[in-house]
Design an enzyme around this catalytic site. Structure first.
Site, PDB file in Angstrom:
ATOM      1  N   GLY A  47       0.857  -1.176   0.000  1.00 12.39           N
ATOM      2  CA  GLY A  47       0.000   0.000   0.000  1.00 12.39           C
ATOM      3  C   GLY A  47       0.890   1.221   0.000  1.00 12.39           C
ATOM      4  O   GLY A  47       1.769   1.351  -0.842  1.00 12.39           O
ATOM      5  N   GLU A  48       0.704   2.058   1.011  1.00 15.64           N
ATOM      6  CA  GLU A  48       1.521   3.268   1.124  1.00 15.64           C
ATOM      7  C   GLU A  48       2.152   3.248   2.514  1.00 15.64           C
ATOM      8  O   GLU A  48       1.454   3.373   3.520  1.00 15.64           O
ATOM      9  CB  GLU A  48       0.627   4.496   0.906  1.00 15.64           C
ATOM     10  N   SER A  49       3.477   3.103   2.526  1.00 11.94           N
ATOM     11  CA  SER A  49       4.130   2.806   3.804  1.00 11.94           C
ATOM     12  C   SER A  49       4.043   3.962   4.807  1.00 11.94           C
ATOM     13  O   SER A  49       4.004   3.722   6.021  1.00 11.94           O
ATOM     14  CB  SER A  49       5.583   2.397   3.573  1.00 11.94           C
ATOM     15  N   HIS A  53       4.687  -8.606  -4.535  1.00  8.87           N
ATOM     16  CA  HIS A  53       3.332  -8.849  -4.016  1.00  8.87           C
ATOM     17  C   HIS A  53       2.882 -10.298  -4.235  1.00  8.87           C
ATOM     18  O   HIS A  53       2.162 -10.561  -5.202  1.00  8.87           O
ATOM     19  CB  HIS A  53       2.342  -7.931  -4.736  1.00  8.87           C
ATOM     20  N   CYS A  65       6.029  -5.456   0.193  1.00 11.68           N
ATOM     21  CA  CYS A  65       6.157  -4.123  -0.410  1.00 11.68           C
ATOM     22  C   CYS A  65       6.091  -3.034   0.667  1.00 11.68           C
ATOM     23  O   CYS A  65       7.001  -2.936   1.485  1.00 11.68           O
ATOM     24  CB  CYS A  65       5.132  -3.956  -1.526  1.00 11.68           C
ATOM     25  N   ARG A  72      12.946   3.207  -0.917  1.00  9.82           N
ATOM     26  CA  ARG A  72      11.592   3.186  -1.482  1.00  9.82           C
ATOM     27  C   ARG A  72      11.637   3.452  -2.984  1.00  9.82           C
ATOM     28  O   ARG A  72      12.503   4.170  -3.466  1.00  9.82           O
ATOM     29  CB  ARG A  72      10.724   4.250  -0.803  1.00  9.82           C
ATOM     30  N   GLU A 100       0.583 -11.798  -2.897  1.00 11.17           N
ATOM     31  CA  GLU A 100      -0.888 -11.885  -2.759  1.00 11.17           C
ATOM     32  C   GLU A 100      -1.606 -11.571  -4.075  1.00 11.17           C
ATOM     33  O   GLU A 100      -2.823 -11.736  -4.165  1.00 11.17           O
ATOM     34  CB  GLU A 100      -1.367 -10.949  -1.638  1.00 11.17           C
ATOM     35  N   ILE A 142       5.451  -3.495  -7.742  1.00 13.76           N
ATOM     36  CA  ILE A 142       4.723  -2.240  -7.977  1.00 13.76           C
ATOM     37  C   ILE A 142       5.380  -1.137  -7.141  1.00 13.76           C
ATOM     38  O   ILE A 142       5.302  -1.178  -5.908  1.00 13.76           O
ATOM     39  CB  ILE A 142       3.227  -2.367  -7.591  1.00 13.76           C
ATOM     40  N   ARG A 143       6.013  -0.197  -7.797  1.00 11.39           N
ATOM     41  CA  ARG A 143       6.781   0.850  -7.087  1.00 11.39           C
ATOM     42  C   ARG A 143       7.537   0.219  -5.903  1.00 11.39           C
ATOM     43  O   ARG A 143       7.419   0.648  -4.752  1.00 11.39           O
ATOM     44  CB  ARG A 143       5.858   1.981  -6.614  1.00 11.39           C
TER      45      ARG A 143
HETATM   46  N1  GLN Z   1       6.057   2.716  -2.943  1.00  9.45           N
HETATM   47  C1  GLN Z   1       5.190   2.379  -1.859  1.00  9.45           C
HETATM   48  C2  GLN Z   1       5.727   2.945  -0.547  1.00  9.45           C
HETATM   49  O1  GLN Z   1       6.833   3.371  -0.480  1.00  9.45           O
HETATM   50  C3  GLN Z   1       5.044   0.879  -1.734  1.00  9.45           C
HETATM   51  C4  GLN Z   1       4.345   0.355  -2.959  1.00  9.45           C
HETATM   52  C5  GLN Z   1       3.540  -0.885  -2.725  1.00  9.45           C
HETATM   53  O2  GLN Z   1       3.289  -1.327  -1.605  1.00  9.45           O
HETATM   54  N2  GLN Z   1       3.074  -1.425  -3.812  1.00  9.45           N
HETATM   55  O3  GLN Z   1       5.016   2.975   0.418  1.00  9.45           O
END
Ligand code: GLN
Length: 193
Positions: free
Chosen positions: A48-50, A173, A81, A109, A175, A137-138
């Site tokens: 998600g978004e850390s 990921h 992630c 990140r 999942e 993903i990112r």
């Molecule tokens: N780039 C996101 C972060 O730094 C992590 C991306 C993800 O969980 N898919 O939080």
């Protein structure tokens, strides 16, 4: 498989992790408050978004509660992630980002470049007979590893799946693919407690 595993459900793709656990026949519970950790031997922290996950976990008292359980050896963790970032000791360039700090690594990140937002690759994983289809993903990268940290998989010569004791962390990921092997490995790790 027996056991009950928690999924940190503050932000991110926790529903996909729940589904993966349920597909293994494992009861999955959403964790939003410290009291939800009661009786759990394992906790998955989703992507998600850390920064958001870290802020909410601190606000709800989960950072402290999870850290205590991990330090006393009564909880296994699997971060994917953004979840992997939250577990890490150091987040490069973001010294004040709230985090758990139980995994002795420094993470970078979005380490694979913002222009390459996401990609997929079949990667060999230690202990698996055939490669695992990894979705990035990112994705973060484990830039520095402590002595106790084992590398379980690499992509382009860089660690992307690591383990320290009963803590697992993946840049990708698991999942988001139907392959349940990494979730199974985590459930087994939690069962050892
Ligand atoms: N780039 C996101 C972060 O730094 C992590 C991306 C993800 O969980 N898919 O939080």
């Amino acid at each position: 498989m027996g056991n009950v595993i928690g999924v940190l459900a503050l932000q991110g793709d926790f529903r996909e992790h729940k589904k993966a656990l349920q597909a293994l026949g494992v009861e999955a519970v959403e964790v939003r408050r410290p009291e939800h950790l009661k009786g759990l031997k394992g906790l998955i922290v989703p992507g998600g978004e850390s920064t958001t996950i870290g802020k909410l976990a601190r606000e709800y008292g989960l950072e402290e509660a999870v850290r205590k359980r991990v330090e006393e050896g009564s909880l296994a963790l699997f971060g994917t992630c953004a979840g992997a970032i939250w577990l890490s000791k150091e987040v490069l360039g973001y010294p004040d980002q709230p985090r758990l700090g139980v995994l002795d690594v420094a993470v970078e990140r979005n380490a694979f470049g913002r222009q390459v937002e996401s990609f997929e690759e079949d990667i060999p994983v230690r202990g698996l007979e055939s490669p695992f289809h990894a979705v990035f993903i990112r994705a973060p990268l484990f830039a520095r590893l402590g002595e106790e940290v084992e590398v379980l998989a690499e992509y382009a010569g860089r660690p992307v799946f690591v383990q320290e004791g009963r803590v697992l962390a993946a840049s990708f990921h698991p999942e988001l693919t139907p392959d349940l092997r990494l979730h199974r490995r985590f459930v087994e790790l939690a069962q050892e407690i």
